[in-house]
Design a protein around this motif. Structure first.
Motif, mmCIF file in Angstrom:
data_model
loop_
_atom_site.group_PDB
_atom_site.id
_atom_site.type_symbol
_atom_site.label_atom_id
_atom_site.label_comp_id
_atom_site.label_asym_id
_atom_site.label_seq_id
_atom_site.Cartn_x
_atom_site.Cartn_y
_atom_site.Cartn_z
ATOM 1 N N ASN A 159 0.822 -1.223 0.053
ATOM 2 C CA ASN A 159 0.137 -0.028 0.121
ATOM 3 C C ASN A 159 0.881 1.329 -0.038
ATOM 4 O OD1 ASN A 159 -2.344 -1.500 0.048
ATOM 5 N ND2 ASN A 159 -2.393 -1.620 2.240
ATOM 6 N N GLN A 160 2.197 1.129 -0.109
ATOM 7 C CA GLN A 160 2.937 2.447 -0.052
ATOM 8 C C GLN A 160 2.881 3.113 -1.516
ATOM 9 O OE1 GLN A 160 6.756 1.315 1.621
ATOM 10 N NE2 GLN A 160 6.072 1.227 3.348
ATOM 11 N N VAL A 161 2.513 4.238 -1.450
ATOM 12 C CA VAL A 161 2.618 4.999 -2.734
ATOM 13 C C VAL A 161 3.341 6.322 -2.630
ATOM 14 C CG1 VAL A 161 0.504 4.082 -3.522
ATOM 15 C CG2 VAL A 161 0.329 6.104 -1.878
ATOM 16 N N ALA A 162 3.843 6.976 -3.779
ATOM 17 C CA ALA A 162 4.548 8.248 -3.867
ATOM 18 C C ALA A 162 3.753 9.110 -4.985
ATOM 19 C CB ALA A 162 5.756 7.995 -4.179
ATOM 20 N N HIS A 163 4.063 10.334 -4.675
ATOM 21 C CA HIS A 163 3.485 11.496 -5.522
ATOM 22 C C HIS A 163 4.425 11.917 -6.312
ATOM 23 C CE1 HIS A 163 0.503 10.557 -2.172
ATOM 24 N NE2 HIS A 163 -0.408 10.821 -3.308
ATOM 25 N N VAL A 164 4.185 12.546 -7.635
ATOM 26 C CA VAL A 164 5.023 13.408 -8.560
ATOM 27 C C VAL A 164 3.998 14.045 -9.372
ATOM 28 C CG1 VAL A 164 5.070 11.382 -10.282
ATOM 29 C CG2 VAL A 164 6.836 13.155 -9.792
ATOM 30 N N ASN A 165 4.411 15.084 -9.740
ATOM 31 C CA ASN A 165 3.765 16.174 -10.763
ATOM 32 C C ASN A 165 4.160 15.630 -12.198
ATOM 33 O OD1 ASN A 165 2.625 17.683 -8.932
ATOM 34 N ND2 ASN A 165 4.384 19.132 -8.771
ATOM 35 N N CYS A 166 3.141 15.626 -12.840
ATOM 36 C CA CYS A 166 3.599 15.293 -14.452
ATOM 37 C C CYS A 166 4.195 16.220 -15.217
ATOM 38 C CB CYS A 166 1.770 15.376 -15.101
ATOM 39 S SG CYS A 166 2.032 15.122 -16.872
ATOM 40 N N GLY A 167 5.016 15.558 -15.800
ATOM 41 C CA GLY A 167 6.148 16.434 -16.541
ATOM 42 C C GLY A 167 5.539 17.224 -17.638
ATOM 43 N N ASN A 168 4.433 17.317 -18.045
ATOM 44 C CA ASN A 168 3.798 17.987 -18.953
ATOM 45 C C ASN A 168 2.576 19.053 -18.458
ATOM 46 O OD1 ASN A 168 3.217 18.751 -21.824
ATOM 47 N ND2 ASN A 168 1.555 17.503 -21.774
ATOM 48 N N CYS A 169 1.760 18.354 -17.700
ATOM 49 C CA CYS A 169 0.497 19.258 -17.324
ATOM 50 C C CYS A 169 0.392 19.537 -15.779
ATOM 51 C CB CYS A 169 -0.833 18.609 -17.771
ATOM 52 S SG CYS A 169 -1.193 17.036 -16.916
ATOM 53 N N GLN A 170 1.468 19.027 -15.138
ATOM 54 C CA GLN A 170 1.728 19.389 -13.730
ATOM 55 C C GLN A 170 0.464 18.691 -12.872
ATOM 56 O OE1 GLN A 170 4.543 20.728 -12.637
ATOM 57 N NE2 GLN A 170 5.099 20.587 -14.946
ATOM 58 N N MET A 171 -0.382 17.837 -13.486
ATOM 59 C CA MET A 171 -1.522 17.147 -12.674
ATOM 60 C C MET A 171 -0.560 16.144 -11.452
ATOM 61 S SD MET A 171 -4.500 16.159 -12.167
ATOM 62 C CE MET A 171 -5.321 16.848 -13.496
ATOM 63 N N LEU A 172 -0.992 16.098 -10.434
ATOM 64 C CA LEU A 172 -0.430 15.443 -9.272
ATOM 65 C C LEU A 172 -0.712 13.986 -9.785
ATOM 66 C CD1 LEU A 172 1.115 15.368 -6.643
ATOM 67 C CD2 LEU A 172 -0.975 15.532 -5.390
ATOM 68 N N LEU A 173 0.268 12.951 -9.791
ATOM 69 C CA LEU A 173 0.079 11.767 -10.161
ATOM 70 C C LEU A 173 0.701 10.782 -8.733
ATOM 71 C CD1 LEU A 173 1.836 11.717 -13.641
ATOM 72 C CD2 LEU A 173 -0.651 12.029 -13.144
ATOM 73 N N MET A 174 -0.138 9.628 -8.704
ATOM 74 C CA MET A 174 0.419 8.872 -7.837
ATOM 75 C C MET A 174 0.659 7.502 -8.391
ATOM 76 S SD MET A 174 -2.085 7.798 -4.307
ATOM 77 C CE MET A 174 -3.435 7.216 -5.333
ATOM 78 N N TYR A 175 1.733 6.728 -7.661
ATOM 79 C CA TYR A 175 2.604 5.562 -8.118
ATOM 80 C C TYR A 175 2.902 4.824 -6.962
ATOM 81 C CZ TYR A 175 6.777 7.901 -7.621
ATOM 82 O OH TYR A 175 7.854 8.646 -6.920
ATOM 83 N N GLN A 176 3.151 3.513 -7.139
ATOM 84 C CA GLN A 176 3.645 2.679 -6.379
ATOM 85 C C GLN A 176 5.327 2.905 -6.102
ATOM 86 O OE1 GLN A 176 2.456 -1.296 -7.087
ATOM 87 N NE2 GLN A 176 0.659 -1.098 -6.046
ATOM 88 N N TYR A 177 5.858 2.646 -4.695
ATOM 89 C CA TYR A 177 7.051 2.688 -4.896
ATOM 90 C C TYR A 177 7.725 1.181 -5.579
ATOM 91 C CZ TYR A 177 7.136 5.884 -1.108
ATOM 92 O OH TYR A 177 7.028 6.925 -0.045
ATOM 93 N N GLY A 178 8.846 1.828 -6.239
ATOM 94 C CA GLY A 178 9.508 0.852 -7.066
ATOM 95 C C GLY A 178 9.348 1.210 -8.629
ATOM 96 N N ALA A 179 8.321 1.652 -8.802
ATOM 97 C CA ALA A 179 7.714 2.115 -10.366
ATOM 98 C C ALA A 179 9.137 2.910 -10.892
ATOM 99 C CB ALA A 179 6.514 2.837 -10.407
ATOM 100 N N ARG A 180 9.287 2.854 -12.169
ATOM 101 C CA ARG A 180 10.307 3.837 -12.719
ATOM 102 C C ARG A 180 9.497 4.789 -13.379
ATOM 103 N NH1 ARG A 180 13.930 -1.219 -15.318
ATOM 104 N NH2 ARG A 180 14.843 -1.936 -13.305
ATOM 105 N N SER A 181 8.434 4.927 -14.008
ATOM 106 C CA SER A 181 7.762 6.037 -14.668
ATOM 107 C C SER A 181 6.302 5.834 -14.318
ATOM 108 C CB SER A 181 8.139 5.588 -16.292
ATOM 109 O OG SER A 181 7.494 4.503 -16.867
#
Length: 71
Positions: free
Chosen positions: A23-45
């Motif tokens: 259940n561990q997730v992280a957040h990053v902003n989209c490199g194009n539209c700056q939408m907040l994205l959520m992904y699992q730890y260990g993902a490369r993209s």
């Protein structure tokens, strides 16, 4: 005449919570539209659902340690 419902029986086997890593997730902003994205730890993209841009995610220390141990 309505029949009263019996209470649910108590489970005989204790329910164990899922693994902490599942259940561990992280957040990053989209490199194009700056939408907040959520992904699992260990993902490369992660791919943005709004603009379909693929944002590269930084490598975590956990994945670096795992890579060193598997060599």
């Amino acid at each position: 005449m309505p029949v009263p419902l019996a209470p649910y029986p108590t489970p005989t086997v204790p329910v164990t919570p899922p693994a902490a890593n599942a259940n561990q997730v992280a957040h990053v902003n989209c490199g194009n539209c700056q939408m907040l994205l959520m992904y699992q730890y260990g993902a490369r993209s992660v791919k943005c659902a709004v603009c379909n841009f693929v944002t590269t995610v930084g490598v975590s220390m956990k994945s670096l340690l795992h890579a060193n141990l598997s060599i």
